[in-house]
Design a protein around this motif. Structure first.
Motif, PDB file in Angstrom:
ATOM      1  N   ARG A   1       0.818  -1.221   0.000  1.00 28.56           N
ATOM      2  CA  ARG A   1       0.000   0.000   0.000  1.00 28.56           C
ATOM      3  C   ARG A   1       0.847   1.266   0.000  1.00 28.56           C
ATOM      4  N   SER A   2       2.137   1.156   0.297  1.00 31.75           N
ATOM      5  CA  SER A   2       3.016   2.325   0.267  1.00 31.75           C
ATOM      6  C   SER A   2       3.631   2.548  -1.114  1.00 31.75           C
ATOM      7  N   ILE A   3       3.599   1.515  -1.969  1.00 31.27           N
ATOM      8  CA  ILE A   3       4.181   1.637  -3.307  1.00 31.27           C
ATOM      9  C   ILE A   3       3.220   2.313  -4.273  1.00 31.27           C
ATOM     10  N   SER A   4       1.913   2.108  -4.073  1.00 27.24           N
ATOM     11  CA  SER A   4       0.916   2.662  -4.997  1.00 27.24           C
ATOM     12  C   SER A   4       1.084   4.167  -5.226  1.00 27.24           C
ATOM     13  N   PRO A   5       1.248   4.995  -4.169  1.00 27.82           N
ATOM     14  CA  PRO A   5       1.407   6.437  -4.405  1.00 27.82           C
ATOM     15  C   PRO A   5       2.656   6.789  -5.206  1.00 27.82           C
ATOM     16  N   ILE A   6       3.690   5.937  -5.142  1.00 27.55           N
ATOM     17  CA  ILE A   6       4.943   6.236  -5.831  1.00 27.55           C
ATOM     18  C   ILE A   6       4.768   6.162  -7.342  1.00 27.55           C
ATOM     19  N   ILE A   7       4.019   5.147  -7.802  1.00 28.99           N
ATOM     20  CA  ILE A   7       3.957   4.862  -9.231  1.00 28.99           C
ATOM     21  C   ILE A   7       3.353   6.016 -10.010  1.00 28.99           C
TER      22      ILE A   7
END
Length: 305
Positions: free
Chosen positions: A276-282
């Protein structure tokens, strides 16, 4: 939900010392608040600008963000409850676990759909607008939820048919195995997860290898495309650990019998928090269009140019 609040036996029989329990809860809640704040900013940015809410790719992405935010809030709530209240009514626990399961299973399905959309955009650009319409995107999101419902609801029906009414008035340590304790439900869960894993990874491998091959022979933006593919692959790997969480936790309990709660805490972070922390990065950080508007909201400005 096996990985949401530690293993039942380990957490009940081997509780953490007070200081360690407080530290774990502070870490989980603090990270959760940060992720929810960023995701809420993404949702606000999406809703305010037509450039996003009329684009199927961003619609799929923001659905994943909303889905993950619900899942994260519920997972962290169950985690905190496991250290504070500890025992919940089975009826309340069942509702929390069901919703958490729905959202947990939605994420890898959403990523598989995003992989297909990306494949069509890169490999069939002239037909992308015709194939991937907004209406079809909304229908696809509905199909995701229907698939998760078909996967999870049998647990409830099996439990209703096999457990006495008094069971729903009892109090349990709230995880999937206590809310839906019938062995048939557990066996059904394992077989369903195996099928999901095979289908999702087949889609991911096919689409992303096709995209990777196309990106190598395409425009000067191929490097960024390959980096995006790598980020998606990592995210899919982390998210599909949801399906392998029961086996992962069983392996951890056998491998580290003396440090069960610490090992399962690490499993919780890997399975529930990291994806859930990777989604905002993409899209929130790497996507130029989204970043242009998102920075304004993260810095508490009211309007974006």
């Amino acid at each position: 939900m096996t990985s949401a609040a530690l293993n039942v036996t380990s957490a009940v029989r081997n509780p953490d010392p007070f200081g360690k329990a407080v530290a774990k809860n502070v870490v989980v809640v603090a990270v959760g608040i940060a992720i929810v704040y960023i995701n809420a900013s993404l949702i606000h940015t999406f809703s305010k600008h037509q450039i996003f809410n009329m684009n199927p790719r961003y619609i799929l992405y923001i659905h994943m963000v909303v889905n993950d935010m619900i899942q994260l809030i519920l997972a962290i709530s169950l985690f905190v409850i496991s250290y504070t209240i500890r025992y919940l009514s089975v009826s309340i626990c069942s509702v929390l676990v069901l919703v958490t399961l729905f959202t947990s299973e939605n994420t890898p399905l959403n990523l598989a759909c995003m992989a297909v959309e990306c494949y069509i955009a890169v490999c069939m650009p002239l037909r992308h607008a015709q194939i991937w319409t907004i209406r079809r995107t909304h229908l696809l999101i509905g199909l995701m939820w229907m698939t998760s419902l078909v996967s999870v609801l049998p647990d409830l029906f099996i439990t209703l048919a096999t457990e006495p009414l008094e069971f729903y008035h009892s109090r349990v340590f709230c995880v999937r195995e206590t809310a839906f304790p019938n062995p048939l439900a557990i066996k059904k869960r394992d077989y369903t997860y195996y099928v999901y894993l095979v289908i999702v990874w087949l889609i991911i491998f096919y689409t992303y290898f096709k995209i990777l091959f196309t990106a190598k022979t395409a425009s000067k933006s191929s490097k960024k495309a390959r980096n995006t593919i790598l980020l998606h692959a990592v995210q899919v790997l982390l998210c599909t650990t949801t399906y392998a969480a029961p086996q992962l936790n069983e392996f951890i309990l056998k491998t580290f019998p003396k440090d069960q709660t610490d090992s399962l805490f690490a499993s919780f972070i890997i399975v529930q928090i990291l994806p859930r922390s990777i989604s905002p990065i993409i899209y929130g950080v790497r996507d130029n269009t989204m970043r242009k508007y998102l920075k304004r909201y993260l810095l508490c400005n009211v309007r974006a140019p």
